[in-house]
Design a protein around this motif. Structure first.
Motif, PDB file in Angstrom:
ATOM      1  N   LYS A 150       0.805  -9.464   8.988  1.00  0.00           N
ATOM      2  CA  LYS A 150       2.062  -8.878   8.529  1.00  0.00           C
ATOM      3  C   LYS A 150       2.619  -8.005   9.630  1.00  0.00           C
ATOM      4  O   LYS A 150       1.875  -7.488  10.452  1.00  0.00           O
ATOM      5  CB  LYS A 150       1.866  -8.102   7.220  1.00  0.00           C
ATOM      6  CG  LYS A 150       0.751  -7.073   7.239  1.00  0.00           C
ATOM      7  CD  LYS A 150       0.587  -6.459   5.846  1.00  0.00           C
ATOM      8  CE  LYS A 150      -0.346  -5.274   5.855  1.00  0.00           C
ATOM      9  NZ  LYS A 150      -0.557  -4.703   4.528  1.00  0.00           N
ATOM     10  N   CYS A 204       2.323  -4.308  15.260  1.00  0.00           N
ATOM     11  CA  CYS A 204       1.168  -4.906  14.583  1.00  0.00           C
ATOM     12  C   CYS A 204       0.541  -5.979  15.470  1.00  0.00           C
ATOM     13  O   CYS A 204       1.222  -6.637  16.243  1.00  0.00           O
ATOM     14  CB  CYS A 204       1.597  -5.540  13.263  1.00  0.00           C
ATOM     15  SG  CYS A 204       2.153  -4.336  12.064  1.00  0.00           S
ATOM     16  N   ASP A 205      -0.746  -6.154  15.303  1.00  0.00           N
ATOM     17  CA  ASP A 205      -1.443  -7.220  16.019  1.00  0.00           C
ATOM     18  C   ASP A 205      -0.971  -8.567  15.477  1.00  0.00           C
ATOM     19  O   ASP A 205      -0.675  -8.703  14.288  1.00  0.00           O
ATOM     20  CB  ASP A 205      -2.947  -7.079  15.794  1.00  0.00           C
ATOM     21  CG  ASP A 205      -3.726  -8.091  16.609  1.00  0.00           C
ATOM     22  OD1 ASP A 205      -3.797  -7.913  17.828  1.00  0.00           O
ATOM     23  OD2 ASP A 205      -4.246  -9.051  16.024  1.00  0.00           O
ATOM     24  N   ALA A 258     -10.826  -1.830   2.754  1.00  0.00           N
ATOM     25  CA  ALA A 258      -9.430  -1.368   2.772  1.00  0.00           C
ATOM     26  C   ALA A 258      -8.979  -1.151   4.214  1.00  0.00           C
ATOM     27  O   ALA A 258      -7.859  -1.487   4.587  1.00  0.00           O
ATOM     28  CB  ALA A 258      -9.271  -0.091   1.967  1.00  0.00           C
ATOM     29  N   ASP A 286      -8.130  -4.552   5.837  1.00  0.00           N
ATOM     30  CA  ASP A 286      -6.865  -5.157   5.430  1.00  0.00           C
ATOM     31  C   ASP A 286      -5.658  -4.375   5.911  1.00  0.00           C
ATOM     32  O   ASP A 286      -4.619  -4.951   6.186  1.00  0.00           O
ATOM     33  CB  ASP A 286      -6.811  -5.269   3.899  1.00  0.00           C
ATOM     34  CG  ASP A 286      -7.152  -6.669   3.441  1.00  0.00           C
ATOM     35  OD1 ASP A 286      -7.838  -7.370   4.213  1.00  0.00           O
ATOM     36  OD2 ASP A 286      -6.746  -7.060   2.334  1.00  0.00           O
ATOM     37  N   ARG A 287      -5.784  -3.053   5.973  1.00  0.00           N
ATOM     38  CA  ARG A 287      -4.585  -2.253   6.249  1.00  0.00           C
ATOM     39  C   ARG A 287      -4.407  -1.916   7.722  1.00  0.00           C
ATOM     40  O   ARG A 287      -3.369  -1.386   8.108  1.00  0.00           O
ATOM     41  CB  ARG A 287      -4.610  -0.983   5.392  1.00  0.00           C
ATOM     42  CG  ARG A 287      -4.398  -1.325   3.926  1.00  0.00           C
ATOM     43  CD  ARG A 287      -4.574  -0.180   2.964  1.00  0.00           C
ATOM     44  NE  ARG A 287      -4.522  -0.696   1.594  1.00  0.00           N
ATOM     45  CZ  ARG A 287      -5.021  -0.085   0.537  1.00  0.00           C
ATOM     46  NH1 ARG A 287      -5.608   1.089   0.676  1.00  0.00           N
ATOM     47  NH2 ARG A 287      -4.928  -0.626  -0.657  1.00  0.00           N
ATOM     48  N   CYS A 288      -5.397  -2.201   8.551  1.00  0.00           N
ATOM     49  CA  CYS A 288      -5.275  -1.894   9.980  1.00  0.00           C
ATOM     50  C   CYS A 288      -4.161  -2.742  10.588  1.00  0.00           C
ATOM     51  O   CYS A 288      -4.210  -3.960  10.527  1.00  0.00           O
ATOM     52  CB  CYS A 288      -6.581  -2.184  10.710  1.00  0.00           C
ATOM     53  SG  CYS A 288      -6.389  -2.056  12.502  1.00  0.00           S
ATOM     54  N   PRO A 289      -3.145  -2.111  11.190  1.00  0.00           N
ATOM     55  CA  PRO A 289      -2.075  -2.914  11.773  1.00  0.00           C
ATOM     56  C   PRO A 289      -2.503  -3.692  13.010  1.00  0.00           C
ATOM     57  O   PRO A 289      -1.842  -4.639  13.407  1.00  0.00           O
ATOM     58  CB  PRO A 289      -1.002  -1.882  12.154  1.00  0.00           C
ATOM     59  CG  PRO A 289      -1.505  -0.552  11.764  1.00  0.00           C
ATOM     60  CD  PRO A 289      -2.935  -0.672  11.339  1.00  0.00           C
ATOM     61  N   ALA A 294      -2.700  -9.729  12.447  1.00  0.00           N
ATOM     62  CA  ALA A 294      -2.751  -8.860  11.267  1.00  0.00           C
ATOM     63  C   ALA A 294      -1.985  -9.439  10.082  1.00  0.00           C
ATOM     64  O   ALA A 294      -1.978  -8.867   9.009  1.00  0.00           O
ATOM     65  CB  ALA A 294      -2.218  -7.475  11.607  1.00  0.00           C
ATOM     66  N   ARG A 337     -10.113  -8.440  -1.075  1.00  0.00           N
ATOM     67  CA  ARG A 337     -10.280  -8.137   0.346  1.00  0.00           C
ATOM     68  C   ARG A 337     -11.569  -8.694   0.912  1.00  0.00           C
ATOM     69  O   ARG A 337     -12.572  -8.734   0.206  1.00  0.00           O
ATOM     70  CB  ARG A 337     -10.236  -6.608   0.534  1.00  0.00           C
ATOM     71  CG  ARG A 337      -8.857  -6.032   0.313  1.00  0.00           C
ATOM     72  CD  ARG A 337      -8.755  -4.636   0.857  1.00  0.00           C
ATOM     73  NE  ARG A 337      -9.499  -3.665   0.082  1.00  0.00           N
ATOM     74  CZ  ARG A 337      -8.986  -2.835  -0.813  1.00  0.00           C
ATOM     75  NH1 ARG A 337      -7.697  -2.841  -1.057  1.00  0.00           N
ATOM     76  NH2 ARG A 337      -9.745  -1.998  -1.456  1.00  0.00           N
ATOM     77  N   GLU A 370       0.849  -1.191   0.000  1.00  0.00           N
ATOM     78  CA  GLU A 370       0.000   0.000   0.000  1.00  0.00           C
ATOM     79  C   GLU A 370       0.889   1.249   0.000  1.00  0.00           C
ATOM     80  O   GLU A 370       0.462   2.324  -0.399  1.00  0.00           O
ATOM     81  CB  GLU A 370      -0.963   0.008   1.203  1.00  0.00           C
ATOM     82  CG  GLU A 370      -0.299   0.050   2.576  1.00  0.00           C
ATOM     83  CD  GLU A 370      -0.113  -1.343   3.179  1.00  0.00           C
ATOM     84  OE1 GLU A 370       0.178  -2.278   2.409  1.00  0.00           O
ATOM     85  OE2 GLU A 370      -0.261  -1.488   4.403  1.00  0.00           O
ATOM     86  N   SER A 424      -3.870  10.396   7.103  1.00  0.00           N
ATOM     87  CA  SER A 424      -4.811  11.020   8.017  1.00  0.00           C
ATOM     88  C   SER A 424      -4.069  11.938   8.972  1.00  0.00           C
ATOM     89  O   SER A 424      -2.926  11.669   9.338  1.00  0.00           O
ATOM     90  CB  SER A 424      -5.578   9.961   8.815  1.00  0.00           C
ATOM     91  OG  SER A 424      -4.691   9.137   9.519  1.00  0.00           O
ATOM     92  N   LYS A 465      -4.727   4.751  10.441  1.00  0.00           N
ATOM     93  CA  LYS A 465      -4.499   4.232   9.090  1.00  0.00           C
ATOM     94  C   LYS A 465      -5.814   3.933   8.385  1.00  0.00           C
ATOM     95  O   LYS A 465      -5.916   4.047   7.167  1.00  0.00           O
ATOM     96  CB  LYS A 465      -3.610   2.992   9.144  1.00  0.00           C
ATOM     97  CG  LYS A 465      -2.965   2.656   7.813  1.00  0.00           C
ATOM     98  CD  LYS A 465      -1.971   1.518   7.941  1.00  0.00           C
ATOM     99  CE  LYS A 465      -1.352   1.165   6.595  1.00  0.00           C
ATOM    100  NZ  LYS A 465      -0.512  -0.042   6.666  1.00  0.00           N
ATOM    101  N   MET A 480      -1.444   8.371  10.108  1.00  0.00           N
ATOM    102  CA  MET A 480      -0.732   7.344   9.359  1.00  0.00           C
ATOM    103  C   MET A 480      -0.978   7.564   7.875  1.00  0.00           C
ATOM    104  O   MET A 480      -1.982   8.164   7.492  1.00  0.00           O
ATOM    105  CB  MET A 480      -1.268   5.974   9.802  1.00  0.00           C
ATOM    106  CG  MET A 480      -0.472   4.794   9.342  1.00  0.00           C
ATOM    107  SD  MET A 480       1.219   4.804   9.981  1.00  0.00           S
ATOM    108  CE  MET A 480       1.866   3.285   9.353  1.00  0.00           C
ATOM    109  N   VAL A 481      -0.064   7.074   7.071  1.00  0.00           N
ATOM    110  CA  VAL A 481      -0.279   7.066   5.630  1.00  0.00           C
ATOM    111  C   VAL A 481      -1.059   5.797   5.286  1.00  0.00           C
ATOM    112  O   VAL A 481      -0.757   4.726   5.801  1.00  0.00           O
ATOM    113  CB  VAL A 481       1.067   7.111   4.880  1.00  0.00           C
ATOM    114  CG1 VAL A 481       0.882   6.880   3.395  1.00  0.00           C
ATOM    115  CG2 VAL A 481       1.753   8.455   5.130  1.00  0.00           C
TER     116      VAL A 481
END
Lengths: 664, 129, 262
Positions: free
Chosen positions: A400, A394-395, B71, B74-77, A398, C155, A343, A478, B27, A462-463
């Motif tokens: 990654k 990160c969780d 989105a 998927d992108r939430c850490p 998650a 997704r 992303e 944001s 995010k 965060m971006v």
């Protein structure tokens, strides 16, 4: 029959708050063998220990049971007390009525009942205890340091300074590690090379230190004080002792398009190369995957131009065996791959880079000679967006990233942002952060300076997406304080990638039987009180292999690890652990089950002659344990089908007596 | 249990989301393609559900602006899954009597030459109980 | 090989190309798409709420149909794929939900056994892109094609598991297999606006325009998609390059487009 004394500790209110200590000492009085039972506020205090010593004399005690905290805490204390009173120290048993009782129960009745049962089990065991005497083993007075970054360098220098020989094994062609790739260092902004390279030279010139570069550890056997290590010296096809590092071979090598690891692939090197000007050892290395001569026998230019005659295309990997008394792990870290974070378009645009790549872009010895230029078109970037915490915090679910905070990113990003604004005041610099974490001396002041004096725009948020379009990077982000979504056209995006232990750490841990956490960081023997020791005796930890660290922290830990090594090597003999396994050869059926499960290689088999009841002799294959190698884990005693294998201090009969006492 | 707490528990149970996992990075709102349409943004949904402040969300137009593009999920850490919270609040709103956002009567005037049936069924599912 | 095929509402209506070309092309590649009898509309969007049961029954019935025939279930439309795959995932992982669903299943119990493939996954994992390439008779030489994934195919990745959700390659690999040149652009996995064009057409317009602009800036001459709603939004919001279904291009490359039209 033993004469057992029972000593119940209150541990202030830690135990006495949930366990009726008076009732416990009273109840245990009538257990078999018990001739004395008492309780006291702090058994580990001098007064408490004196109480034990007096009781031994007065009641002629042969065994002691202390109902107190975990044996990990004070077993050694009470063994010393027993020894001072003239008892064999292994005649002491601890009933853990704190961690395993008072701390986990809330109800006084239940707690007391369980404490009594645990006490009974310890009494049952001590009744079967026999005096044990530990053996001794010599100490090889040489240390091995695995990893030649700043952690390994500092540890080696400190050990050598105390007069002990040290070997450094480094898998890259040069020592220096990550620090050699950095430009400036926070918070004082000294140049990394200026403070590191003198240390590298010190290492090279120190008579007590040998460097095995382009090498790796391939086998480790033995135990504390007596490790047998095999080091694989990879063929570099250059004779290290002959090469002068003049670089003529590098100039002439026609293979020019090999991605340069030292500059993270942002420029190219030759097939024969010296990673950087101040490399130690300063000798060339041939990359066998790139060299034409090695691949198909065509070329040979480097050999022709080398006046020293150092090139040797027939060089083979070499295996060196050496003995060491102590091993220090200093395998360091790497930034994680950004593949799963696209992303941010790291794989889609050359102008999205990691912070380590940014270091090289601003380093005078880097691919742009220190000018901050975009990798895609070599233009000066006017708007730079830094993104913090990419892959950190990160969780676990998650999929990654890492769960931990990588610790160094807040500060190096502040450094990057500040230096950019200092050198290029026409550049707009944004830093997107979740939290700014600056717990270090002069750290927060440094970060505030970046904001207040250098005008770096810190934005809490965060971006979410980076879209390369034409020659701009459209950054969608944001701003949580303004409660806005921002759209910034950036020229360069810098990702503060999480860091992780080097990939070589996991196989090394297996060789060392040293424990690791789920993130592959080495585990320390105690997180607070023994932070530089591995639970495996003789193995010490230095630097980021134990957890994310900045340079000052790494250097302090490196020194601490060195002092532990020096303490070990200063001893002539080590007292072993007498609680080791032994095999009853008359019962052993030679099945090898124990040998297979032993993680330390302590068990060997041999053929022995036995006299049979009918006076004939018979040769049988039986197991024997090397008590110096055995760590007393007990795996063999469980695996043994014939009951021949037993563990001193934890004999099968003792364990069964404990179980019986609990189940009675 | 008062109505506020009841609503909060209902939303958490229905969505399967634990909003306390949020670390306030933003995010979700950074990645949201409907951000500018929304009065309450994805990170606010998470924070407001966590603090039990559901009423304003129930009455907000934001419920109908989320694209369910996932989105933010998927992108939430932290694996918080904000879109599931938006969905749970939206259902709570439209399940109330007479609160359907769209009715069958609205459909005929939406049918145009090129409109795929997928658009109508999707919208109908999102806006109608 | 035979598979159970779920076409979905739009494929029988405004997106016939998606349906007809899919069946024809699969036939060339050795796979027969057997349309599920009496399939019902998937509903277009998956409701993530755990207490929504009735809206997911049509998907479960289709999945059960495939299970009874011991076939994988193949979808083409991104929306059907998303709904059916997410429903299947819920049936596998949410026991409470599965129990509720099974009370309505006159067809018999179902617990997520069926494997769900999108047509693209079928090409990659069952046929193989190399095999597709071998069957190409009209290579689409020199065409610069941008794949538009949208959101539904990828997704949530924990469920969909089709590809890297941030940098997918499955459609690009198909484009290469057909002999054309894929154009990679960052917005290919961003949402076109979906059903929001009912509620706020401006929102859909803004999203669609950004996608088209990004694809064109990367040099795209054409956009392919698997989703009728994506196609609708991109075209309605002024795409000035062709937007077509990937199946149409596939049929053309495989040489079955013309006989389909007859």
């Amino acid at each position: 029959m033993q004469r057992v004394g029972v000593f119940v500790c209150w541990c202030g209110s830690n135990i006495a708050g949930t366990v009726d200590v008076e009732a416990v000492s009273e109840a245990l009085k009538s257990e078999p063998g018990v001739v004395f039972s008492t309780n006291y506020q702090y058994m580990c205090s001098q007064a408490g220990q004196d109480m034990i010593k007096e009781a031994v004399k007065e009641h002629n005690l042969t065994g002691i049971v202390v109902c107190s905290c975990s044996p990990r805490m004070h077993e050694a204390t009470f063994r010393k007390t027993a020894a001072a009173a003239g008892l064999n120290p292994y005649m002491v048993e601890i009933a853990n009525i704190r961690e395993q009782c008072s701390w986990v129960h809330k109800d006084m009745l239940t707690g007391t009942e369980k404490a009594i049962i645990l006490g009974k089990a310890a009494i049952a065991k001590v009744n079967l205890n026999t005096p044990l005497t530990p053996g001794e083993s010599p100490v090889t007075k040489r240390a091995l340091v695995i990893g030649g970054g700043i952690a390994g360098i500092q540890t080696a220098l400190d050990i050598a300074d105390a007069g002990f020989p040290v070997d450094i094994v480094e898998k890259k062609p040069t020592i220096g590690g990550k620090m050699a790739q950095l430009d400036k260092t926070f918070p004082t902004l000294d140049c990394a090379a200026c403070i590191l390279t003198p240390k590298m030279v010190d290492v090279a010139q120190n008579e007590k230190i040998r460097i095995f570069s382009y090498s790796e550890v391939s086998e480790i056997k033995g135990f504390v004080g007596n490790f047998d290590v095999t080091i694989k010296k990879n063929a570099r096809f250059v004779k290290e002792d002959v090469c002068t590092g003049c670089g003529a071979c590098v100039d002439k090598c026609p293979m020019k398009k090999i991605p340069n690891e030292f500059n993270l692939g942002m420029d190219n090197r030759k097939a024969i190369y010296i990673p950087f000007a101040q490399a130690v050892p300063k000798v060339a290395t041939i990359d066998p995957n790139a060299c034409n001569m090695l691949k198909n026998g065509k070329c040979g230019l480097c050999a022709k131009v080398c006046t020293a005659g150092a090139i040797d295309y027939t060089q083979k990997d070499e295996y060196i065996e050496e003995k060491y008394g102590a091993i220090v792990v200093a395998t360091g870290f790497n930034p994680i791959s950004m593949d799963k974070f696209d992303e941010f378009a790291y794989n889609q645009s050359k102008d999205v880079i990691t912070s380590l790549e940014f270091e090289r872009l601003t380093n005078a010895a880097g691919p742009t000679a220190g000018k901050l230029l975009r990798p895609s078109d070599g233009k000066h970037p006017h708007t730079i967006v830094f993104v913090q915490c990419v892959g950190s915090r990160c969780d676990a679910c998650a999929e990654k990233g890492k769960e931990y905070c990588s610790k160094i990113c807040c500060m190096y990003t502040a450094k990057h942002a500040m230096l950019t604004r200092d050198k290029y005041p026409d550049t707009e610099v944004y830093v997107f952060y979740i939290d700014v974490r600056t717990p270090g001396k002069n750290f927060d002041e440094f970060y505030r300076r970046a904001v207040e004096e250098y005008g770096v725009k810190y934005i809490k948020g965060m971006v979410g997406k980076v879209t390369p379009e034409g020659d701009v990077l459209k950054v969608q982000a944001s701003d949580l304080i303004a409660n806005k979504q921002l759209h910034i056209d950036a020229d360069l995006v810098v990702l503060a990638a999480a860091i992780e232990p080097d990939k070589s750490a996991r196989p090394l841990a297996t060789m060392l039987t040293a424990s690791m956490d789920t993130n592959d960081f080495f585990t320390e023997a105690h997180p607070k009180l023994r932070p530089v020791e591995s639970p495996t005796a003789g193995v010490f930890l230095s630097g980021a292999c134990q957890g994310p660290k900045d340079i000052p922290e790494t250097v302090s830990q490196a020194g601490a690890a060195a002092s532990k090594v020096i303490g070990l090597l200063a001893k002539d003999k080590l007292t072993g652990n007498p609680c080791v396994a032994h095999s009853n050869e008359l019962m052993c059926n030679g099945c090898s089950s124990c040998e297979r499960v032993c993680p330390y290689g302590a068990i060997t088999y041999s053929d022995k002659e036995f006299r049979m009841p009918d006076r004939t002799t018979k040769i049988r294959r039986v197991a024997s344990v090397n008590p110096a190698v055995c760590q007393g884990c007990g795996a063999c005693t469980v695996a043994c089908p014939s009951g021949a294998m037993d563990l001193n201090g934890f004999a099968n009969s003792q364990i069964m007596a404990e179980v019986d006492a609990i189940c009675k | 249990m008062n109505n506020k707490e009841y609503l909060q528990e209902e939303i958490i149970r229905r969505s399967g989301v634990n909003p306390s996992k949020c670390m306030r990075c933003g995010k979700c709102s950074a990645t949201c393609p409907a951000y500018d349409e929304m009065e309450y943004h994805p990170h606010q949904f998470v924070n407001m559900v966590e603090s039990g402040d559901i009423e304003p969300l129930l009455n907000s137009e934001s419920l109908y602006k989320c694209l369910s593009c996932f989105a933010c999920i998927d992108r939430c850490p932290r694996n918080v899954e904000p879109a599931k919270l938006v969905e749970a609040v939206r259902l709570t709103a439209i399940r109330q009597q007479g609160a359907n956002r769209m009715t069958a009567n609205d459909v005929p005037q939406m049918i145009e030459e090129d409109v795929p049936p997928q658009l109508l069924v999707s919208a109908f599912r999102k806006y109608t109980k | 090989m035979k598979v159970s095929y779920f076409p979905g509402c739009t494929l029988k209506n405004k997106a016939k190309e998606l349906d007809v070309y899919s069946v024809k092309s699969a036939e060339v590649l050795g796979i027969t798409l057997e349309e599920i009898e009496n399939w019902q509309c998937c509903g277009g969007v998956f409701t993530t709420a755990r207490d929504e049961v009735a809206t997911k029954l049509s998907s479960v019935r289709a999945l059960k149909y495939a299970l009874d025939r011991e076939q994988p279930l193949v979808t083409v439309c991104s929306a059907c794929h998303n709904v059916i795959k997410q429903t299947n995932y819920a049936m596998q992982n949410d026991k409470e939900f599965a129990d509720k669903v099974n009370r309505y299943m006159a067809e018999g119990e179902y617990n997520g056994e069926t494997e769900v493939y999108n047509y693209l996954e079928m090409l990659r994992d069952m046929v193989g892109f190399d095999a597709v390439k071998e069957k190409v008779v009209n290579p689409l030489k020199g065409k610069k094609i941008a794949a538009y994934y949208g959101c539904l195919l990828l997704r949530p990745n924990s469920v969909m598991r089709m590809d890297d959700p941030e940098n997918p390659t499955i459609m690009e690999d198909l484009i290469k297999a057909m002999g054309a040149e894929p154009v990679v652009y960052a917005k290919r996995n961003e949402c076109c606006g979906g059903y929001i064009s009912v509620e706020s057409p401006e929102s859909a317009k803004r999203n669609s325009n950004a996608i088209i602009a990004n694809a064109k800036a990367a040099g795209a001459e054409m956009i392919i998609t698997a989703c009728p709603l994506c196609k609708y939004n991109l075209i309605k919001n002024g795409a000035d390059i062709p937007v077509i279904y990937f199946t149409e291009l596939l049929a053309e490359a495989l040489g079955v487009k013309e006989d389909t039209n007859e």
